[in-house]
Design an enzyme around this catalytic site. Structure first.
Site, PDB file in Angstrom:
ATOM      1  N   ILE A   9       7.323   0.590   3.736  1.00 37.26           N
ATOM      2  CA  ILE A   9       6.035   0.555   3.039  1.00 37.26           C
ATOM      3  C   ILE A   9       5.214  -0.580   3.613  1.00 37.26           C
ATOM      4  O   ILE A   9       5.702  -1.708   3.740  1.00 37.26           O
ATOM      5  CB  ILE A   9       6.216   0.354   1.526  1.00 37.26           C
ATOM      6  CG1 ILE A   9       6.822   1.609   0.900  1.00 37.26           C
ATOM      7  CG2 ILE A   9       4.885   0.068   0.848  1.00 37.26           C
ATOM      8  CD1 ILE A   9       6.976   1.514  -0.606  1.00 37.26           C
ATOM      9  N   SER A  10       3.962  -0.288   3.957  1.00 34.26           N
ATOM     10  CA  SER A  10       3.088  -1.284   4.556  1.00 34.26           C
ATOM     11  C   SER A  10       2.562  -2.257   3.510  1.00 34.26           C
ATOM     12  O   SER A  10       2.542  -1.978   2.314  1.00 34.26           O
ATOM     13  CB  SER A  10       1.910  -0.575   5.242  1.00 34.26           C
ATOM     14  OG  SER A  10       0.989  -1.513   5.726  1.00 34.26           O
ATOM     15  N   THR A  11       2.101  -3.410   3.979  1.00 34.52           N
ATOM     16  CA  THR A  11       1.497  -4.389   3.078  1.00 34.52           C
ATOM     17  C   THR A  11       0.187  -3.885   2.492  1.00 34.52           C
ATOM     18  O   THR A  11      -0.234  -4.309   1.418  1.00 34.52           O
ATOM     19  CB  THR A  11       1.227  -5.717   3.820  1.00 34.52           C
ATOM     20  OG1 THR A  11       0.473  -5.429   4.995  1.00 34.52           O
ATOM     21  CG2 THR A  11       2.528  -6.391   4.195  1.00 34.52           C
ATOM     22  N   ASP A  12      -0.505  -2.978   3.195  1.00 37.06           N
ATOM     23  CA  ASP A  12      -1.745  -2.414   2.663  1.00 37.06           C
ATOM     24  C   ASP A  12      -1.441  -1.052   2.051  1.00 37.06           C
ATOM     25  O   ASP A  12      -1.982  -0.034   2.430  1.00 37.06           O
ATOM     26  CB  ASP A  12      -2.816  -2.285   3.759  1.00 37.06           C
ATOM     27  CG  ASP A  12      -2.331  -1.423   4.927  1.00 37.06           C
ATOM     28  OD1 ASP A  12      -3.186  -0.788   5.559  1.00 37.06           O
ATOM     29  OD2 ASP A  12      -1.120  -1.391   5.191  1.00 37.06           O
TER      30      ASP A  12
END
Length: 500
Positions: A9-12
């Site tokens: 899962i990306s930070t954004d």
């Protein structure tokens, strides 16, 4: 072919259309569409792609080296790394382990130079995207701070978030203690260890529910939120929440913090042979004098020297060196002489008593706020107990909240007990007989006491000794103003207008 999948899962997350589950589903579908592919391992992380220190990724690399799969499959290249350098490093490790790499949404083949170049180009875009995200986040947080909004993180002791979780507001049970922490540190010169013990013994806990330690006290003393400000990236912005500490008191605490950061002699409890440890201040630079000694033919010569002059040289401060024995004896004799002047002592005691009376409305207001918070906490506890008994809430939901409220209640009750004692205990000013007895005790210590007794006397009755030069030294004395002394009443302060 044995396939291992990696999802992240990306930070954004808000701008990413695919969750971990969605990535897994698409990777499974992609693997199924390929001839003779079977997924044997799955790795996953919920962490930023800027760092390679991720549990799932590290495990994938270890198993690649152990030859447990033949190809690592990701949904997009940036799931593996958002850094070109990091991506190149990972591809090199996989190549050394003879493990292939494939992206399900970006067609390329790492077995040839063109495919490897394509992967690196995608890595460049991923790194640019990450940098853009960071810039947007920082800009957004800067705008929030400029509006005085809370930017996240641990809420300062003494405050809580408002209903919309945008701004700080005072937590009544804690707010009344914050000013006392600053008062004790800046005016009574209590250390962070002493303050942490004082807070914990009265049932107060940090925002994490733990007993106070010196570091937690330092965090309070350094936090400009107590001035009604929000700080972000070195900038301080005015905020709508009310300050809990005055600017002068905060500045005094900050000054002591700075001095103590490089000069432990400021602490009154400093264990040294010098009687005036932490009491002598240089009028030129504001630093404290420290005890030092020189060795000569006649033996050892102890003296006091300005900290700035000792560390950085006379060009940075011209404060005179002072012979330790002569200065200590002069202060002891001056203290005894002052206590013999009954009119001067009586005037100081009357001023201290007036200060105590002037502070009574504030104590009464603090007690009223505390009583209101106690009622509110008790009512909340009663609601949770009733919900538990009626089985409208499960024990797991009630237990932690009941424990938290009970801990808060103990702290409130301890503080109320202190305020009730202070409010109900009307001290009796020292009589002339008391002052004469005190002067006699001082005379006895000056003439017959050992150095340990003399140091205890000076540390208790001297507020500060301000040094302009060897010929111009100004001591400021404390004397007990009330009998019996109360922990919260101010001592009488005597300022001498002439030099020692």
């Amino acid at each position: 072919m044995r396939i291992a999948t990696y999802t992240r899962i990306s930070t954004d997350e808000e701008t990413q259309p695919y969750s971990l589950e969605a990535q897994r589903e698409r990777l499974a579908a992609y693997a199924k569409s390929q001839e003779d592919w079977r997924i044997v391992r799955r790795f996953s992380d919920q962490a930023s792609g800027a760092s390679l220190e991720r549990t799932g990724l590290e495990r994938a690399l270890q198993e690649a080296e152990a030859k447990r799969f033949d190809l690592l499959l990701v949904y997009r290249v940036d799931r593996l790394s958002r850094s070109v350098r990091g991506l190149a490093q990972l591809l090199e490790q996989l190549e050394q382990a003879e493990v292939g790499f494939r992206s399900a949404s970006e067609p390329f083949d790492t077995t040839n130079s063109a495919g490897r170049m394509m992967v690196q180009m995608l890595g460049v875009f991923a790194e640019f995207e990450r940098a853009t995200i960071v810039e947007r986040v920082i800009a957004g947080m800067e705008r929030k701070a400029a509006r005085g909004e809370w930017n996240g993180g641990s809420v300062p002791f003494g405050y809580r978030l408002d209903g919309e979780r945008r701004f700080l507001e005072p937590e009544p049970a804690q707010a009344i203690v914050v000013e006392e922490i600053f008062e004790r540190y800046a005016k009574r010169l209590e250390g962070t260890q002493t303050l942490a013990r004082w807070l914990s013994e009265r049932g107060y806990r940090t925002k994490q529910g733990k007993p106070f330690n010196p570091q937690a006290v330092l965090t309070i003393l350094r936090n400009r939120a107590y001035l009604g400000e929000i700080s972000y990236r070195g900038q301080h912005h005015a905020a709508p929440h009310p300050p809990l500490v005055g600017e002068e008191l905060f500045a005094r605490a900050a000054q002591i913090l700075q001095e103590r950061g490089e000069d432990c002699s400021l602490r009154r409890s400093n264990q040294s042979d010098y009687l005036l440890t932490g009491l002598v201040t240089c009028a030129h630079c504001g630093k404290r004098y420290v005890g030092a000694a020189a060795n000569g033919k006649g033996g050892r010569y102890p003296y006091y020297v300005c900290f700035t002059r000792q560390r950085y040289g006379r060009e940075h401060c011209e404060g005179d060196r002072l012979p330790a024995g002569e200065l200590e004896q002069a202060i002891l004799e001056q203290l005894h002489t002052v206590l013999e002047q009954e009119p001067l002592v009586r005037q100081a005691i009357e001023e201290a008593f007036a200060e105590l009376q002037a502070a009574r409305p504030k104590r009464e207001a603090d007690l009223a706020r505390l009583e209101a918070e106690l009622r509110k906490t008790n009512e909340a506890l009663e609601r949770y107990f009733r919900a538990f008994e009626e089985e409208t809430l499960p024990a797991a939901a009630c237990g932690s909240r009941i424990e938290e409220l009970t801990e808060k209640l103990r702290g409130l009750e301890a503080r109320r007990e202190e305020l009730v004692v202070e409010e109900g205990d009307t001290p009796e000013p020292l009589s002339e007989e008391d002052v004469r007895a005190l002067a006699g005790q001082v005379r006895e210590v000056v003439e017959q006491g050992d150095r340990r007794q003399q140091k205890a006397l000076l540390q208790g009755l001297v507020q500060e000794i301000r040094v302009v030069s060897r010929e111009e030294i100004y001591p400021f004395f404390f004397v007990p103003a009330f009998r019996p002394p109360s922990g919260s009443v101010p001592p009488a302060r005597i300022e001498l207008a002439h030099a020692v």
